[in-house]
Design an enzyme around this catalytic site. Structure first.
Site, mmCIF file in Angstrom:
data_model
loop_
_atom_site.group_PDB
_atom_site.id
_atom_site.type_symbol
_atom_site.label_atom_id
_atom_site.label_comp_id
_atom_site.label_asym_id
_atom_site.label_seq_id
_atom_site.Cartn_x
_atom_site.Cartn_y
_atom_site.Cartn_z
ATOM 1 N N HIS A 262 0.858 -1.186 0.000
ATOM 2 C CA HIS A 262 0.000 0.000 0.000
ATOM 3 C C HIS A 262 0.895 1.236 0.000
ATOM 4 O O HIS A 262 1.953 1.238 0.600
ATOM 5 C CB HIS A 262 -0.886 0.015 1.252
ATOM 6 C CG HIS A 262 -2.067 0.908 1.111
ATOM 7 N ND1 HIS A 262 -1.995 2.267 1.304
ATOM 8 C CD2 HIS A 262 -3.339 0.639 0.769
ATOM 9 C CE1 HIS A 262 -3.182 2.791 1.100
ATOM 10 N NE2 HIS A 262 -4.025 1.840 0.775
ATOM 11 N N ASP A 316 -7.993 -5.179 -0.109
ATOM 12 C CA ASP A 316 -8.472 -6.072 -1.173
ATOM 13 C C ASP A 316 -8.208 -7.536 -0.893
ATOM 14 O O ASP A 316 -8.875 -8.403 -1.460
ATOM 15 C CB ASP A 316 -7.814 -5.665 -2.500
ATOM 16 C CG ASP A 316 -8.323 -4.312 -2.955
ATOM 17 O OD1 ASP A 316 -7.511 -3.394 -3.119
ATOM 18 O OD2 ASP A 316 -9.557 -4.161 -3.079
HETATM 19 C C1 SDX Z 1 -6.278 0.049 -2.919
HETATM 20 O O1 SDX Z 1 -4.407 4.489 -1.998
HETATM 21 C C2 SDX Z 1 -5.401 3.923 -1.389
HETATM 22 O O2 SDX Z 1 -5.840 4.321 -0.351
HETATM 23 C C3 SDX Z 1 -6.005 2.746 -2.147
HETATM 24 C C4 SDX Z 1 -7.025 1.905 -1.373
HETATM 25 C C5 SDX Z 1 -8.294 2.675 -1.122
HETATM 26 O O3 SDX Z 1 -8.996 2.361 -0.159
HETATM 27 O O4 SDX Z 1 -8.629 3.538 -1.983
HETATM 28 O O5 SDX Z 1 -6.469 1.476 -0.154
HETATM 29 C C6 SDX Z 1 -7.430 0.664 -2.189
HETATM 30 O O6 SDX Z 1 -6.057 0.384 -4.047
HETATM 31 C C7 SDX Z 1 -5.381 -0.914 -2.190
HETATM 32 C C8 SDX Z 1 -4.159 -1.375 -3.050
HETATM 33 C C9 SDX Z 1 -4.641 -2.472 -3.988
HETATM 34 N N1 SDX Z 1 -3.566 -2.830 -4.957
HETATM 35 C C10 SDX Z 1 -2.949 -4.026 -4.900
HETATM 36 O O7 SDX Z 1 -3.132 -4.875 -4.037
HETATM 37 C C11 SDX Z 1 -1.967 -4.264 -6.045
HETATM 38 C C12 SDX Z 1 -0.654 -4.809 -5.499
HETATM 39 N N2 SDX Z 1 0.023 -3.734 -4.721
HETATM 40 C C13 SDX Z 1 1.070 -3.018 -5.379
HETATM 41 O O8 SDX Z 1 0.878 -2.819 -6.754
HETATM 42 C C14 SDX Z 1 1.533 -1.797 -4.579
HETATM 43 O O9 SDX Z 1 1.714 -2.189 -3.284
HETATM 44 C C15 SDX Z 1 0.702 -0.519 -4.608
HETATM 45 C C16 SDX Z 1 0.380 -0.073 -5.976
HETATM 46 C C17 SDX Z 1 -0.549 -0.718 -3.839
HETATM 47 C C18 SDX Z 1 1.538 0.561 -3.914
HETATM 48 O O10 SDX Z 1 2.626 0.745 -4.707
HETATM 49 P P1 SDX Z 1 3.747 1.860 -4.443
HETATM 50 O O11 SDX Z 1 3.464 2.639 -3.194
HETATM 51 O O12 SDX Z 1 3.945 2.616 -5.700
HETATM 52 O O13 SDX Z 1 4.972 0.973 -4.098
HETATM 53 P P2 SDX Z 1 5.972 0.352 -5.170
HETATM 54 O O14 SDX Z 1 5.201 -0.285 -6.292
HETATM 55 O O15 SDX Z 1 6.971 1.399 -5.505
HETATM 56 O O16 SDX Z 1 6.645 -0.843 -4.332
HETATM 57 C C19 SDX Z 1 7.642 -0.541 -3.323
HETATM 58 C C20 SDX Z 1 8.389 -1.847 -3.103
HETATM 59 C C21 SDX Z 1 8.884 -2.457 -4.416
HETATM 60 O O17 SDX Z 1 10.023 -3.255 -4.129
HETATM 61 P P3 SDX Z 1 11.477 -2.642 -4.476
HETATM 62 O O18 SDX Z 1 11.485 -2.395 -5.983
HETATM 63 O O19 SDX Z 1 11.604 -1.368 -3.648
HETATM 64 O O20 SDX Z 1 12.439 -3.739 -4.053
HETATM 65 O O21 SDX Z 1 7.494 -2.818 -2.536
HETATM 66 C C22 SDX Z 1 7.337 -3.895 -3.460
HETATM 67 C C23 SDX Z 1 7.777 -3.388 -4.824
HETATM 68 O O22 SDX Z 1 8.230 -4.451 -5.643
HETATM 69 N N3 SDX Z 1 5.928 -4.248 -3.502
HETATM 70 C C24 SDX Z 1 5.465 -5.493 -3.610
HETATM 71 C C25 SDX Z 1 4.062 -5.370 -3.610
HETATM 72 N N4 SDX Z 1 3.722 -4.067 -3.506
HETATM 73 C C26 SDX Z 1 4.882 -3.379 -3.442
HETATM 74 N N5 SDX Z 1 6.102 -6.681 -3.709
HETATM 75 C C27 SDX Z 1 5.288 -7.785 -3.821
HETATM 76 N N6 SDX Z 1 3.939 -7.741 -3.836
HETATM 77 C C28 SDX Z 1 3.294 -6.547 -3.723
HETATM 78 N N7 SDX Z 1 1.956 -6.508 -3.759
#
Ligand code: SDX
Length: 379
Positions: A262, A316
């Site tokens: 998140h 989710d």
């Molecule tokens: C919602 O914003 C809100 O409030 C949204 C929400 C709401 O109520 O409106 O809460 C609802 O959208 C919840 C999120 C649902 N999405 C997912 O579950 C999709 C999977 N999650 C990721 O895509 C990610 O965590 C995000 C998009 C939610 C957040 O992404 P960020 O803040 O841009 O973080 P990032 O992609 O830059 O990741 C940072 C690190 C990375 O590793 P490094 O490259 O630093 O080594 O964390 C890792 C990412 O690879 N990472 C994950 C991961 N999410 C982040 N690794 C594995 N699995 C994951 N799900």
């Protein structure tokens, strides 16, 4: 003196609005709606009362809540032209595509569509929250070749939606479970779809255009679409014995596991905490524990692998198994999210207009300069 401009990719470190609707502490895993912890609302409130709270920034008295519910139910009825429109949508259309179009089309039947006064916007917010459930249920019945069931003002939003969708009145437990899901999804700071709504209304466009922007934004798998992604993941894994291998392989490939991580929470999403308990209870009540057990195992593996990086289950992850246990179709899950967030989105639009300034950030130009225009004959 020129203003210092900072490029903040994804606006991850930017405060782009002030709000009184919801507060998130990402480190402590706290979510409050107008100062009330989400757990207290999930246990004691209803979606209708929560919507009143978000729009009026205080809880209603009993009389206020009763008249608010009456006003909402007066707006349940879909204009007949909307039912005709539902029937024209291809049955194969993905529900979020259908919803994006139907929310936009509601403006054709609202004489106040372009009136941007607080009173008119409050009435439009009512219509949008009151009618979105009926639109989703109508499209689902249409695509399945079943007769469309109209809303019934005897029932609250959660109960009436399940009745319109399934053709039978839900049990008290199911209606309550769904009502709590609607509470949990109602608002969440300046998430991408709420931001989209605020950008749209900040141009003094209309509430229906803002909601159309929000629905289109929520659809993405990085945002509201993740709950469907969680179910597809569980379906692809299939059985408990395949969980470890499947998850470890994807962690190794640095794939994003749906339902985890998140932008704000670097600890457990308090909504996930609640939904996990819910999912477990519904699973044990129904005896269908497979999805919940698989989810729990995925969580254990992810905890070992990435909790240290602040990656935990988000809303989710367990909403997926909760909705599945309620017998709801996977490709409706994001529509259910939209049905709830309609209250937060409209609340944010109302708040944006209270002290509006056009939201228009900068882009840092990375292209060339001084390029000569060559006549086409010389290119
Ligand atoms: C919602 O914003 C809100 O409030 C949204 C929400 C709401 O109520 O409106 O809460 C609802 O959208 C919840 C999120 C649902 N999405 C997912 O579950 C999709 C999977 N999650 C990721 O895509 C990610 O965590 C995000 C998009 C939610 C957040 O992404 P960020 O803040 O841009 O973080 P990032 O992609 O830059 O990741 C940072 C690190 C990375 O590793 P490094 O490259 O630093 O080594 O964390 C890792 C990412 O690879 N990472 C994950 C991961 N999410 C982040 N690794 C594995 N699995 C994951 N799900």
């Amino acid at each position: 003196m020129a203003t210092q401009l900072i490029f903040d990719k994804g606006l991850a470190n930017t405060v782009a609005a002030e709000t009184s609707l919801s507060f998130i502490d990402g480190e402590k895993g706290v979510l409050e709606y107008v100062g009330i912890e989400i757990d207290a609302l999930a246990r004691q409130s209803t979606f209708e009362e929560t919507t009143f709270l978000l729009w009026n920034r205080r809880l209603p008295s009993q009389d206020e809540l009763s008249s608010f519910e009456r006003d909402l139910r007066k707006e349940y009825e879909l204009p007949s032209g909307m039912i005709d429109m539902v029937r024209k949508i291809p049955r194969s259309a993905p529900p979020m595509h259908a919803l994006r179009t139907l929310i936009s089309a509601l403006s054709f039947f609202d004489l106040e569509a372009d009136v941007n006064t607080p009173a008119a916007n409050a009435r439009k917010a009512m219509r949008l929250v009151a009618r979105t459930p009926g639109l989703i249920a109508a499209f689902d019945r249409h695509r399945k070749g079943k007769p469309i069931i109209l809303a019934d003002a005897r029932f609250g939003i959660a109960e009436d939606f399940l009745r319109m969708l399934n053709g039978t009145e839900p049990t008290v437990a199911m209606a309550r479970a769904f009502d709590v899901c609607l509470i949990l999804h109602a608002d969440h700071g300046l998430n991408a779809s709420t931001f989209a709504a605020r950008v749209t209304i900040s141009t003094l466009s209309d509430m229906y255009s803002a909601m159309t922007s929000a629905v289109g934004t929520l659809k993405g798998p990085l945002h509201g679409g993740a709950n469907e992604g969680v179910m597809h993941m569980l379906e692809e894994i299939g059985t408990m014995d395949r969980v470890d291998g499947w998850v470890q392989e994807r962690i190794g490939q640095k794939d994003k596991i749906m339902g985890f991580g998140h932008r704000i929470y670097k600890s457990y999403d308090p909504r996930a905490t609640y939904l996990k308990t819910f999912s477990q209870k519904i699973a044990s009540d129904t005896g269908n524990t497979r999805l919940y057990e698989m989810s729990r195992r995925i969580e254990e593996i992810m905890h070992e692998a990435v909790a240290a990086k602040g990656i935990y289950p988000n809303v989710d992850f367990y909403s997926a198994t909760t909705y599945a246990s309620l017998g709801l179709d996977i490709d409706l899950f994001t529509c259910l999210f939209a049905m709830s967030r309609m209250s937060g989105w409209t609340g944010h639009c109302i708040e944006q207009l209270e002290g509006n300034r056009l939201i228009r950030p900068h882009a840092e130009y990375k292209g060339p300069h001084g390029v000569k225009y060559l006549p086409i004959s010389q290119r």
